[in-house]
Design an enzyme around this catalytic site. Structure first.
Site, mmCIF file in Angstrom:
data_model
loop_
_atom_site.group_PDB
_atom_site.id
_atom_site.type_symbol
_atom_site.label_atom_id
_atom_site.label_comp_id
_atom_site.label_asym_id
_atom_site.label_seq_id
_atom_site.Cartn_x
_atom_site.Cartn_y
_atom_site.Cartn_z
ATOM 1 N N GLY A 1 -2.696 -4.355 8.991
ATOM 2 C CA GLY A 1 -1.989 -5.115 10.022
ATOM 3 C C GLY A 1 -1.335 -6.383 9.513
ATOM 4 O O GLY A 1 -1.112 -7.314 10.303
ATOM 5 N N ASP B 1 -4.688 3.635 -1.978
ATOM 6 C CA ASP B 1 -5.753 3.917 -1.012
ATOM 7 C C ASP B 1 -6.297 5.333 -1.172
ATOM 8 O O ASP B 1 -5.583 6.308 -0.952
ATOM 9 C CB ASP B 1 -5.206 3.760 0.409
ATOM 10 C CG ASP B 1 -5.009 2.306 0.791
ATOM 11 O OD1 ASP B 1 -5.966 1.524 0.632
ATOM 12 O OD2 ASP B 1 -3.897 1.953 1.247
ATOM 13 N N HIS C 1 -1.044 -1.211 -4.440
ATOM 14 C CA HIS C 1 -2.329 -0.911 -3.789
ATOM 15 C C HIS C 1 -2.417 0.590 -3.526
ATOM 16 O O HIS C 1 -1.507 1.188 -2.941
ATOM 17 C CB HIS C 1 -2.421 -1.710 -2.489
ATOM 18 C CG HIS C 1 -3.742 -1.598 -1.789
ATOM 19 N ND1 HIS C 1 -4.844 -2.336 -2.150
ATOM 20 C CD2 HIS C 1 -4.133 -0.843 -0.727
ATOM 21 C CE1 HIS C 1 -5.858 -2.045 -1.346
ATOM 22 N NE2 HIS C 1 -5.452 -1.135 -0.476
ATOM 23 N N GLY D 1 -0.763 1.288 9.754
ATOM 24 C CA GLY D 1 -0.085 1.067 11.027
ATOM 25 C C GLY D 1 -0.965 0.622 12.182
ATOM 26 O O GLY D 1 -0.557 0.721 13.338
ATOM 27 N N ASP E 1 -6.471 -6.494 4.117
ATOM 28 C CA ASP E 1 -5.847 -5.173 4.152
ATOM 29 C C ASP E 1 -5.850 -4.657 5.586
ATOM 30 O O ASP E 1 -6.916 -4.417 6.158
ATOM 31 C CB ASP E 1 -6.656 -4.244 3.233
ATOM 32 C CG ASP E 1 -6.034 -2.876 3.057
ATOM 33 O OD1 ASP E 1 -4.979 -2.614 3.647
ATOM 34 O OD2 ASP E 1 -6.622 -2.073 2.292
ATOM 35 N N MET F 1 -9.025 8.061 0.191
ATOM 36 C CA MET F 1 -9.852 8.373 1.365
ATOM 37 C C MET F 1 -10.383 9.798 1.237
ATOM 38 O O MET F 1 -9.675 10.683 0.751
ATOM 39 C CB MET F 1 -9.011 8.260 2.643
ATOM 40 C CG MET F 1 -8.335 6.904 2.802
ATOM 41 S SD MET F 1 -7.482 6.788 4.381
ATOM 42 C CE MET F 1 -6.643 5.210 4.195
ATOM 43 N N MET G 1 -12.133 4.323 -0.504
ATOM 44 C CA MET G 1 -12.800 4.502 0.789
ATOM 45 C C MET G 1 -13.479 5.862 0.745
ATOM 46 O O MET G 1 -13.108 6.795 1.466
ATOM 47 C CB MET G 1 -11.756 4.412 1.925
ATOM 48 C CG MET G 1 -11.247 2.985 2.122
ATOM 49 S SD MET G 1 -9.680 2.910 3.017
ATOM 50 C CE MET G 1 -8.535 3.126 1.649
ATOM 51 N N PHE H 1 -6.422 4.427 8.216
ATOM 52 C CA PHE H 1 -5.027 4.708 8.555
ATOM 53 C C PHE H 1 -4.167 3.461 8.408
ATOM 54 O O PHE H 1 -4.639 2.344 8.644
ATOM 55 C CB PHE H 1 -4.923 5.197 10.016
ATOM 56 C CG PHE H 1 -5.739 6.431 10.281
ATOM 57 C CD1 PHE H 1 -5.236 7.689 9.979
ATOM 58 C CD2 PHE H 1 -7.024 6.326 10.785
ATOM 59 C CE1 PHE H 1 -5.999 8.830 10.191
ATOM 60 C CE2 PHE H 1 -7.799 7.460 11.009
ATOM 61 C CZ PHE H 1 -7.284 8.716 10.710
ATOM 62 N N HIS I 1 -8.317 1.076 -4.118
ATOM 63 C CA HIS I 1 -9.226 0.829 -3.000
ATOM 64 C C HIS I 1 -9.890 2.154 -2.645
ATOM 65 O O HIS I 1 -9.256 3.046 -2.097
ATOM 66 C CB HIS I 1 -8.396 0.267 -1.825
ATOM 67 C CG HIS I 1 -9.164 0.040 -0.573
ATOM 68 N ND1 HIS I 1 -8.539 -0.210 0.631
ATOM 69 C CD2 HIS I 1 -10.503 -0.007 -0.317
ATOM 70 C CE1 HIS I 1 -9.458 -0.401 1.571
ATOM 71 N NE2 HIS I 1 -10.646 -0.268 1.022
ATOM 72 N N SER J 1 2.649 -0.307 6.235
ATOM 73 C CA SER J 1 3.715 0.098 7.153
ATOM 74 C C SER J 1 4.795 -0.980 7.263
ATOM 75 O O SER J 1 5.980 -0.643 7.362
ATOM 76 C CB SER J 1 3.138 0.423 8.540
ATOM 77 O OG SER J 1 2.320 -0.621 9.005
ATOM 78 N N SER K 1 0.859 -1.192 0.000
ATOM 79 C CA SER K 1 0.000 0.000 0.000
ATOM 80 C C SER K 1 0.887 1.230 0.000
ATOM 81 O O SER K 1 1.606 1.488 0.973
ATOM 82 C CB SER K 1 -0.877 0.020 1.242
ATOM 83 O OG SER K 1 -1.379 1.334 1.421
ATOM 84 N N MET L 1 -11.480 -6.196 5.149
ATOM 85 C CA MET L 1 -10.660 -5.264 5.938
ATOM 86 C C MET L 1 -10.305 -5.916 7.267
ATOM 87 O O MET L 1 -11.187 -6.371 7.998
ATOM 88 C CB MET L 1 -11.424 -3.956 6.205
ATOM 89 C CG MET L 1 -11.624 -3.051 4.995
ATOM 90 S SD MET L 1 -10.102 -2.577 4.119
ATOM 91 C CE MET L 1 -9.180 -1.750 5.430
HETATM 92 C C1 DX5 Z 1 -6.234 1.245 5.576
HETATM 93 C C2 DX5 Z 1 -5.717 1.063 4.160
HETATM 94 C C3 DX5 Z 1 -4.574 0.144 4.074
HETATM 95 C C4 DX5 Z 1 -3.374 0.554 4.866
HETATM 96 C C5 DX5 Z 1 -2.711 -0.692 5.372
HETATM 97 O O1 DX5 Z 1 -7.410 1.958 5.555
HETATM 98 O O2 DX5 Z 1 -6.749 0.575 3.314
HETATM 99 O O3 DX5 Z 1 -4.260 -0.208 2.747
HETATM 100 O O4 DX5 Z 1 -2.468 1.309 4.151
HETATM 101 O O5 DX5 Z 1 -1.649 -0.307 6.177
HETATM 102 P P1 DX5 Z 1 -0.893 -1.268 7.178
HETATM 103 O O6 DX5 Z 1 -0.348 -2.407 6.379
HETATM 104 O O7 DX5 Z 1 0.115 -0.377 7.753
HETATM 105 O O8 DX5 Z 1 -1.937 -1.755 8.174
HETATM 106 ZN ZN ZN Z 2 -6.344 -0.358 1.267
#
Ligand code: DX5
Ligand code: ZN
Length: 222
Positions: A177, A37, A35, A147, A175, A39, A70, A145, A68, A198, A10, A139
């Protein structure tokens, strides 16, 4: 059916001042998809990047651009992301009242269509769209976010989605953690496409190959 393992870094966790170079670096390091993201500060409490940035990085992407979204409402922006060069466009089941229409729209644009489920959304949300989708995104954190900590209860949802998908050629993506500790668990539950932000980006480009390799090894060890 056996689905190929996909590692999708990501770029939310990349250096935004050098996105073209970051994309090239993760692909050189073995990334399978990029990937992306998006938002909107409304569907999720954060603002990131949009179709202009997707179009700017597209020439640097040699693999697949996995978008993705959001955002809510989403329908008015699908054409912009298709034009920007997305390969897959994933919308959230919770983003509006017309999920089926949004997925039909993505297919009509000639793109792979994905449906994403927030942690609180039951797996049944995919029951009546399975014939329209190429990807289901479970998810494993609350979207918004990078991390955050993986939510273990999502393992049961991944298994439920896997059972519903059956033999259809649909990717099961996770997606949030994802690390070498959680990767074997999600793969054992049935996921094949692993987004990681992360974990991959935390120590800079010289370690991207090690991080992606560690995720691949961990996934294979399940
Ligand atoms: C969260 C995003 C993820 C995010 C994952 O809303 O959709 O793609 O970047 O980040 P890590 O791998 O750090 O959890
Ligand atoms: Zn994502």
């Amino acid at each position: 059916m056996s689905r190929p393992l996909v590692i999708a870094p990501s770029i939310l966790s990349a250096d935004f001042a050098s996105l073209g170079a970051e994309v090239r670096a993760i692909e050189d390091a073995g990334a399978d998809w990029v990937h992306f993201d998006v938002m909107d500060g409304h569907f999720v409490p954060n603002l990131t990047i949009g179709p202009g940035v997707a179009a700017a990085i597209r020439p640097h992407v040699r693999t697949k651009l996995d978008v993705h979204l959001m955002i809510s409402p989403v329908d008015a922006y699908l054409g912009d992301f298709a034009e920007a060069g997305a390969d897959t466009i994933t919308v959230h089941a919770e983003a509006g009242p017309h999920l089926y229409r949004s997925l039909q729209h993505i297919k009509s644009l000639g793109k792979r269509a994905g449906v994403a489920l927030n942690p609180g959304t039951p797996p049944d949300a995919i029951d009546y769209v399975l014939d329209l989708v190429d990807l289901v995104l479970v998810m494993t954190v609350n979207p918004g976010f990078g991390g955050q900590d993986f939510i273990p209860a999502m393992l049961g949802k991944i298994s439920a989605v896997h059972a519903k998908v059956g033999d259809r050629p649909i990717d099961i993506e996770v997606d949030g953690g994802i690390t070498p500790l959680t990767a074997p668990l999600v793969v054992a539950a049935g996921a094949n496409a692993l987004v990681a932000g992360s974990y991959i980006f935390k120590d800079g480009p010289s370690t991207y190959g090690d991080m992606i390799g560690a995720l691949k090894n961990a996934a294979a060890s399940r």
